[in-house]
Design a protein around this motif. Structure first.
Motif, short mmCIF file in Angstrom:
data_model
loop_
_atom_site.label_atom_id
_atom_site.label_comp_id
_atom_site.label_asym_id
_atom_site.label_seq_id
_atom_site.Cartn_x
_atom_site.Cartn_y
_atom_site.Cartn_z
N ASN A 53 117.88 -9.97 -2.58
CA ASN A 53 118.81 -9.79 -3.69
C ASN A 53 118.33 -10.57 -4.91
OD1 ASN A 53 121.38 -9.13 -5.04
ND2 ASN A 53 121.80 -11.32 -4.79
N PHE A 82 123.76 -9.42 -8.50
CA PHE A 82 124.83 -8.46 -8.21
C PHE A 82 126.00 -8.78 -9.13
CE2 PHE A 82 128.87 -7.35 -6.25
CZ PHE A 82 128.67 -6.00 -6.00
N PHE A 99 123.45 -4.00 -9.61
CA PHE A 99 122.65 -4.84 -8.73
C PHE A 99 121.17 -4.60 -8.97
CE2 PHE A 99 122.21 -0.91 -6.41
CZ PHE A 99 120.99 -1.01 -5.76
#
Length: 526
Positions: A303, A306, A318
């Motif tokens: 990640n 987000f 995201f």
């Protein structure tokens, strides 16, 4: 691969731009021509650009603009070869996907099962490091860790040097918790391909991907280009007016991280295969890798950000990183993309699978108005139905501001710095050989009436040292293709003798791959 700065890694969803014609979802070649013309007029320090656009599974635009070299004035066309730098990473992921399909390895296999001498910064990470970890920039190491081994380049560096380096590099985050872009681990991924397949990565990618797709002009590394005609020469205006510079990727070690040379015509075949879920050829009867493998490569393992409420410009919620690809959303569409950057070569490849669309922009100028991102962004806007922004104009303002800031910093440093002999510094306290455990030795030495430093394993990093302040010197490297001059600060023992050196880049615009800040050089010889 590297570069212009960390900005090129994250620009895709927050792209800047100019007063360009409104592009419709039907995006015409005339509109693209007008957009490129606007880019050249707004920021003339550009040499060449090549663009291909795929819409509804068909190539609707494939064309070159400008010149391969401002010296020869040879025109760019759809067959002109460019270095695509880190857009090579998706090819490396694909080579591993082929081996997964063949049952020769699995994504979650441990790297040490294939490369027993692979060693990270602690035993647990070493033992648990998987093939996926090589590709997802979540190693726990810092941004561009160890890149000085390969930039600005040294044919003396081997895969053994790369494999030995990780245990000596500094951990900056917990393993698998944070995104920090890495090049060296992709080189290790290429070594996995070699040890599993028995073929060099360069041979594997050319025979198993490029040849089947008809990418006949393309090569996995500069030295392997079959036809030396019609190759884009890198340019830079970073240190003043636009000039040609030397390619900094002329050896095969870095190929899995950023070595591929290709054209927009050849790269269109790669993009079409991606949009067709690994299939290609007449009636899509042939396959490079399976749809299952593609789904795995397009999964956001790491990640980056987000947000519940979308970005006001892109509609982005995201951004993550898969296997050789960034993944994000834009106005309801999943967008698969990557940038690439070497000295004087910047590129972007963008896929919108739901629309069976793709955009390829290859350039040979640094920063070149960042046209690889502004043109890509404007065309993607049109394809996805986004409101057209003044991307080129906004980027022009941004670059001018950044350049002005960098110029002021550099001017202040060089106006302050002076020859250490003239400044009355006893340079004998600073001369000698110093060593960093992953980078190797550097020598500080007298040369006539000047003080110099040189990296013994990276010969392009040789430069004059000027006294700045206290125990800090400013290093003016002989290598000037990119602005990478550095501070060298000496720590002294009680007798005033230098015992170690810490370094850092001077320019705020220095590329992240010049990771001088990661060096810890300790005296080993007088």
């Amino acid at each position: 691969m590297k570069k212009y700065s960390v900005v090129i890694l994250l620009l895709i969803v927050n792209l800047f731009t100019f007063n360009n014609p409104v592009l419709s979802q039907g995006i015409s070649s005339h509109q693209i021509d007008s957009l490129v013309d606007a880019s050249f007029k707004a920021m003339p320090d550009q040499a060449g650009i090549a663009i291909a656009v795929i819409k509804d599974g068909k190539i609707v635009h494939s064309k070159g603009y400008g010149v391969t070299s401002i010296n020869t004035k040879e025109k760019v066309d759809e067959n002109t070869l460019f270095a695509i730098a880190s857009n090579s990473k998706a090819f490396t992921a694909a080579t591993l996907a082929i081996l997964v399909d063949e049952g020769k390895l699995a994504w979650n296999d441990k790297v040490i099962d294939y490369i027993p001498e692979f060693k990270m910064y602690n035993p647990y990470v070493t033992a648990d490091f998987t093939i996926i970890d090589l590709l997802t920039h979540r190693s726990g190491l810092g941004l561009g860790a160890g890149d000085l081994l390969i930039f600005p380049g040294s044919p003396d560096i081997t895969i053994s040097d790369i494999l030995n380096s990780f245990q000596h590099q500094k951990q900056v985050s917990s393993f698998r918790t944070k995104f920090d872009y890495d090049n060296l681990l992709y080189i290790v991924a290429g070594e996995v391909v070699k040890r599993v397949s028995g073929m060099e990565w360069t041979e594997f990618v050319e025979s198993r991907i490029m040849k089947p797709l008809g990418m006949n002009r393309s090569a996995a590394a500069n030295a392997r280009i079959p036809d030396r005609k019609n190759i884009a020469i890198p340019h830079s205006s970073e240190t003043g007016t636009l000039k040609t510079i030397s390619a900094d990727d002329n050896y095969e070690l870095i190929a899995p991280a950023g070595g591929i040379y290709t054209s927009v015509k050849d790269l269109s075949s790669w993009v079409l295969m991606q949009l067709n879920k690994g299939k290609y050829g007449n009636e899509l009867k042939n396959q490079i890798f399976s749809e299952e493998r593609q789904n795995e490569m397009w999964f956001p393992y790491t990640n980056l950000n987000f947000r519940v409420y979308p970005d006001k410009n892109s509609g982005n919620h995201f951004q993550g990183y898969g296997l050789g690809w960034f993944i994000s959303d834009m106005r309801g569409y999943i967008v698969i993309h990557h940038t690439g950057g070497l000295a004087g070569m910047l590129s972007q490849v963008t896929l919108i699978p739901e629309l069976n669309a793709g955009v390829i922009v290859l350039t040979n100028s640094l920063p070149g108005g960042m046209s690889y991102s502004t043109l890509s962004g404007s065309i993607v806007d049109a394809i996805t139905g986004n409101k057209t922004r003044d991307r080129i104009g906004e980027m022009k303002v941004r670059l001018e501001k950044e350049q002005s800031n960098a110029d002021s910093v550099l001017t202040a440093v060089w106006n302050t710095s002076k020859n250490p002999f003239v400044a009355g510094i006893d340079v004998n306290n600073f001369t000698g050989i110093f060593e960093d455990p992953w980078f190797g030795k550097v020598e500080v030495f007298k040369k006539g009436e000047d003080l110099y430093i040189k990296a013994l394993r990276s010969p392009l990093l040789t430069g004059k040292m000027l006294f700045y302040k206290a125990t800090t010197f400013a290093v003016k490297w002989d290598y000037s293709d990119m602005n990478c001059d550095a501070f060298a600060t000496f720590n002294l023992n009680p007798e005033g003798k230098a015992i170690e050196i810490k370094m850092a880049g001077i320019s705020p615009n220095i590329d992240f791959s010049f990771d001088f800040q990661d060096l810890h050089l300790k005296r080993v010889e007088e």
